[in-house]
Design a protein around this motif. Sequence first.
Motif, PDB file in Angstrom:
ATOM      1  N   UNK A   1       0.819  -1.207   0.000  1.00  0.00           N
ATOM      2  CA  UNK A   1       0.000   0.000   0.000  1.00  0.00           C
ATOM      3  C   UNK A   1       0.860   1.267   0.000  1.00  0.00           C
ATOM      4  N   UNK A   2       1.988   1.231   0.705  1.00  0.00           N
ATOM      5  CA  UNK A   2       2.899   2.376   0.671  1.00  0.00           C
ATOM      6  C   UNK A   2       3.467   2.563  -0.732  1.00  0.00           C
ATOM      7  N   UNK A   3       3.791   1.468  -1.388  1.00  0.00           N
ATOM      8  CA  UNK A   3       4.299   1.538  -2.756  1.00  0.00           C
ATOM      9  C   UNK A   3       3.253   2.136  -3.696  1.00  0.00           C
ATOM     10  N   UNK A   4       2.012   1.713  -3.548  1.00  0.00           N
ATOM     11  CA  UNK A   4       0.956   2.246  -4.405  1.00  0.00           C
ATOM     12  C   UNK A   4       0.749   3.738  -4.177  1.00  0.00           C
ATOM     13  N   UNK A   5       0.854   4.176  -2.927  1.00  0.00           N
ATOM     14  CA  UNK A   5       0.721   5.600  -2.621  1.00  0.00           C
ATOM     15  C   UNK A   5       1.804   6.419  -3.316  1.00  0.00           C
TER      16      UNK A   5
END
Length: 366
Positions: free
Chosen positions: A121-125
């Motif tokens: 999720x951090x990567x997608x952000x």
Amino acid sequence: MKTHTFVFLGLSITSSWGNGHATTYRGLIKRLAQRGHRALFLERDLWFYADNRDLPDPSFCRTELYTSLDDLRTRFDGAVRDADMVVVGSYVPDGVAVGAWVTETARGKTAFYDIDTPVTLKKLERGDTEYLSPALIPRYDLYLSFTGGPTLDLLERRYGAKRARPLYCSVDPDEYFPERAAARWDLGYLGTYSADRQPTLDRLLVEPARRWAQGRFAVAGPQYPADIAWPANIDRTDHIPPGEHRGFYNAQRFTLNVTRQDMIAAGYSPSVRLFEAAACGVPVISDEWPGLEAFFEPGKEILVARSSEEALRLLREFPERERIAIGQRARERVLARHTAAHRAEALERYARELIDEQALPGGRRQ
């Protein structure tokens, strides 16, 4: 009980070197096989695993290596098309292209198995789509997550996951259990180097080792920088294969659990090492993170340390009888709720719900 055919595309099942994916897949698929299901595991032939394959040919599933996306599509189009469920894991090379192909090709149900949910999720952000893109998430029928709690709602609400369900890590009790052994170390830690975990490791293990010269400590795992100054009473090992994990845990009075910052922020993200150590009856000292109490009761089944002083006090002053009792209670909790068999049953249930829904009159694959 109706049996199903699964195809898994994961980072690795043949090599546990530098990753926690392999042991997760091994335990899960082994238990699926024991329940009568058939599985094919497809793994990209990566050079850094080639010389470190500690389980090159698992007995409980068919395993195939592929060299490229084209090789994957050419050789396994039929298997993916005809499987009851196809599961694509996090950190699969070319994961977005793989996922697009799977969701286009499969006639059965599809799932994304995120063994790294908060990191994902951090990567997608950040716009990083190394192995998953926001557009791909709604194409999967099921999002399986190593993280539970509020993250499941976030996946459905913000990213459009059709179904987000927990599929936590687990432990194989056939491999992890107590053994009578003389304690070599007062505190040990097993884990690959991570820059965001290192400050906690320093605080809860390295600094106590500096302050307690008579204490015995161990840190096992690859990729630690050569310039780390380890105290003389810390034994360093670059890699311990899964077959030796049990012996490593059982040689410790306490074992340390350290959580990555993204996992702490998300909460409800237990580490596989947490369950492995507990299954061995070894009391765990953990950092603090939201949702920990959903898996172990602090003070009764697990110990929490927030500072070097607290960690050192536990190591030097904790009553021996209670130390043993905490380890035993943690083991009982794991055996009741967190074995690979429990995860296989959960995946079977999720798959059955989806497949049965598709079979209803008017049912169709969305």
